[in-house]
Design a protein around this motif. Sequence first.
Motif, PDB file in Angstrom:
ATOM      1  N   LEU A  81      32.665  27.571  28.813  1.00  0.00           N
ATOM      2  CA  LEU A  81      33.581  28.572  29.363  1.00  0.00           C
ATOM      3  C   LEU A  81      34.599  27.906  30.282  1.00  0.00           C
ATOM      4  CD1 LEU A  81      34.114  31.677  29.789  1.00  0.00           C
ATOM      5  CD2 LEU A  81      32.412  31.580  31.624  1.00  0.00           C
ATOM      6  N   SER A  82      35.843  28.325  30.182  1.00  0.00           N
ATOM      7  CA  SER A  82      36.851  27.856  31.137  1.00  0.00           C
ATOM      8  C   SER A  82      37.663  29.039  31.642  1.00  0.00           C
ATOM      9  CB  SER A  82      37.780  26.805  30.509  1.00  0.00           C
ATOM     10  OG  SER A  82      38.412  27.289  29.346  1.00  0.00           O
ATOM     11  N   CYS A  83      38.082  28.907  32.882  1.00  0.00           N
ATOM     12  CA  CYS A  83      38.987  29.866  33.515  1.00  0.00           C
ATOM     13  C   CYS A  83      39.788  29.038  34.516  1.00  0.00           C
ATOM     14  CB  CYS A  83      38.193  30.981  34.198  1.00  0.00           C
ATOM     15  SG  CYS A  83      39.250  32.294  34.848  1.00  0.00           S
ATOM     16  N   MET A  84      41.016  28.716  34.141  1.00  0.00           N
ATOM     17  CA  MET A  84      41.762  27.699  34.883  1.00  0.00           C
ATOM     18  C   MET A  84      43.141  28.190  35.297  1.00  0.00           C
ATOM     19  SD  MET A  84      40.577  24.423  32.592  1.00  0.00           S
ATOM     20  CE  MET A  84      41.566  24.931  31.191  1.00  0.00           C
ATOM     21  N   HIS A  85      43.388  28.051  36.587  1.00  0.00           N
ATOM     22  CA  HIS A  85      44.648  28.501  37.203  1.00  0.00           C
ATOM     23  C   HIS A  85      44.879  29.980  36.910  1.00  0.00           C
ATOM     24  CE1 HIS A  85      47.199  26.332  39.815  1.00  0.00           C
ATOM     25  NE2 HIS A  85      47.218  25.219  39.100  1.00  0.00           N
ATOM     26  N   VAL A  86      43.802  30.750  37.027  1.00  0.00           N
ATOM     27  CA  VAL A  86      43.825  32.190  36.770  1.00  0.00           C
ATOM     28  C   VAL A  86      43.327  32.959  37.990  1.00  0.00           C
ATOM     29  CG1 VAL A  86      42.830  34.038  35.349  1.00  0.00           C
ATOM     30  CG2 VAL A  86      43.430  31.855  34.297  1.00  0.00           C
ATOM     31  N   MET A  87      42.192  32.524  38.525  1.00  0.00           N
ATOM     32  CA  MET A  87      41.492  33.284  39.561  1.00  0.00           C
ATOM     33  C   MET A  87      42.361  33.575  40.773  1.00  0.00           C
ATOM     34  SD  MET A  87      38.618  34.718  39.617  1.00  0.00           S
ATOM     35  CE  MET A  87      37.925  33.860  38.215  1.00  0.00           C
ATOM     36  N   GLU A  88      43.265  32.674  41.093  1.00  0.00           N
ATOM     37  CA  GLU A  88      44.103  32.850  42.279  1.00  0.00           C
ATOM     38  C   GLU A  88      45.037  34.053  42.183  1.00  0.00           C
ATOM     39  OE1 GLU A  88      46.300  29.573  39.854  1.00  0.00           O
ATOM     40  OE2 GLU A  88      44.238  30.232  40.188  1.00  0.00           O
ATOM     41  N   HIS A  89      45.215  34.589  40.975  1.00  0.00           N
ATOM     42  CA  HIS A  89      46.106  35.733  40.776  1.00  0.00           C
ATOM     43  C   HIS A  89      45.383  37.078  40.711  1.00  0.00           C
ATOM     44  CE1 HIS A  89      49.104  32.735  39.846  1.00  0.00           C
ATOM     45  NE2 HIS A  89      48.406  32.299  38.808  1.00  0.00           N
ATOM     46  N   VAL A  90      44.088  37.061  40.428  1.00  0.00           N
ATOM     47  CA  VAL A  90      43.346  38.295  40.125  1.00  0.00           C
ATOM     48  C   VAL A  90      43.360  39.249  41.319  1.00  0.00           C
ATOM     49  CG1 VAL A  90      41.105  39.257  39.455  1.00  0.00           C
ATOM     50  CG2 VAL A  90      41.890  37.100  38.445  1.00  0.00           C
ATOM     51  N   GLY A  91      43.803  40.469  41.056  1.00  0.00           N
ATOM     52  CA  GLY A  91      43.819  41.513  42.074  1.00  0.00           C
ATOM     53  C   GLY A  91      45.078  41.558  42.919  1.00  0.00           C
ATOM     54  N   LEU A  92      46.049  40.681  42.633  1.00  0.00           N
ATOM     55  CA  LEU A  92      47.289  40.684  43.418  1.00  0.00           C
ATOM     56  C   LEU A  92      48.415  41.460  42.733  1.00  0.00           C
ATOM     57  CD1 LEU A  92      47.372  37.021  44.813  1.00  0.00           C
ATOM     58  CD2 LEU A  92      46.368  39.076  45.826  1.00  0.00           C
ATOM     59  N   GLY A  93      48.160  41.976  41.529  1.00  0.00           N
ATOM     60  CA  GLY A  93      49.133  42.819  40.837  1.00  0.00           C
ATOM     61  C   GLY A  93      50.243  42.079  40.121  1.00  0.00           C
ATOM     62  N   ARG A  94      50.217  40.772  40.146  1.00  0.00           N
ATOM     63  CA  ARG A  94      51.306  39.990  39.555  1.00  0.00           C
ATOM     64  C   ARG A  94      51.445  40.218  38.049  1.00  0.00           C
ATOM     65  NH1 ARG A  94      52.154  33.442  40.264  1.00  0.00           N
ATOM     66  NH2 ARG A  94      53.869  33.259  38.796  1.00  0.00           N
ATOM     67  N   TYR A  95      50.322  40.449  37.369  1.00  0.00           N
ATOM     68  CA  TYR A  95      50.358  40.603  35.915  1.00  0.00           C
ATOM     69  C   TYR A  95      50.062  42.030  35.463  1.00  0.00           C
ATOM     70  CZ  TYR A  95      50.690  35.589  36.024  1.00  0.00           C
ATOM     71  OH  TYR A  95      51.115  34.308  36.271  1.00  0.00           O
ATOM     72  N   GLY A  96      50.263  42.973  36.358  1.00  0.00           N
ATOM     73  CA  GLY A  96      50.091  44.377  35.990  1.00  0.00           C
ATOM     74  C   GLY A  96      48.699  44.922  36.229  1.00  0.00           C
ATOM     75  N   GLU A  97      47.798  44.106  36.764  1.00  0.00           N
ATOM     76  CA  GLU A  97      46.440  44.581  37.046  1.00  0.00           C
ATOM     77  C   GLU A  97      46.434  45.347  38.378  1.00  0.00           C
ATOM     78  OE1 GLU A  97      46.395  40.711  39.376  1.00  0.00           O
ATOM     79  OE2 GLU A  97      47.489  41.555  37.696  1.00  0.00           O
ATOM     80  N   PRO A  98      45.424  46.198  38.602  1.00  0.00           N
ATOM     81  CA  PRO A  98      45.355  46.947  39.858  1.00  0.00           C
ATOM     82  C   PRO A  98      45.195  46.004  41.059  1.00  0.00           C
ATOM     83  CG  PRO A  98      43.788  47.815  38.241  1.00  0.00           C
ATOM     84  CD  PRO A  98      44.349  46.549  37.678  1.00  0.00           C
ATOM     85  N   ILE A  99      45.752  46.400  42.197  1.00  0.00           N
ATOM     86  CA  ILE A  99      45.607  45.635  43.439  1.00  0.00           C
ATOM     87  C   ILE A  99      44.160  45.746  43.914  1.00  0.00           C
ATOM     88  CG2 ILE A  99      46.347  45.417  45.852  1.00  0.00           C
ATOM     89  CD1 ILE A  99      48.584  44.767  43.911  1.00  0.00           C
TER      90      ILE A  99
END
Length: 194
Positions: A81-99
Amino acid sequence: KTGFDRHYVYHTAWAARKVRETNPTFHTDISSSLYFSGIVSAFMPVKFYDYRPAELVLDNLECLKGDLLHLPFATGSVQSLSCMHVMEHVGLGRYGEPIDPDGDLKAIEELKRVLAPGGNLFFVVPVGGKAKIEFNAHRIYTPDMVKEYFKDLELKEFSLIPEKFGGMITSPDNEVWRREKYACGCFWFVKNKF
């Protein structure tokens, strides 16, 4: 000299080498660089999941929809499994996800949930001597924070891509990463089999 994005060239090269070294049957990536998944698919099957699925068509590559807060995998089922240069954005709304200020912590719990016993996780985030949020762009973590978030996994390797010059540094001294403001931390974790 040819310029390049230090974070993205080095971390994808690091992770591709680690996937090759561990040699799983197939690799699962969560929202990392499409360049990484595309290249790794040249030597092994890859399943790429993203909140916004990519329309990329290559042999050995499947691009599927997935939400990092609710991954579509059974508990303990993903071997590589990889998740790279992603986690820092989660929950900040930058990509349309909820805050959600704790979105990154919830997503980290999901990664740990789905990782199989004995499985490998390749995790990359911006790191520096001081943690902070640069809303709505990203978070910067300290390596100690990342190690604490994944304390129930075994840390196999921590490598640092310095912000301004030089190549990757494997197992850097604390003083090295503490001088950085926006370096790139590459972490290889393994889930214990018991």
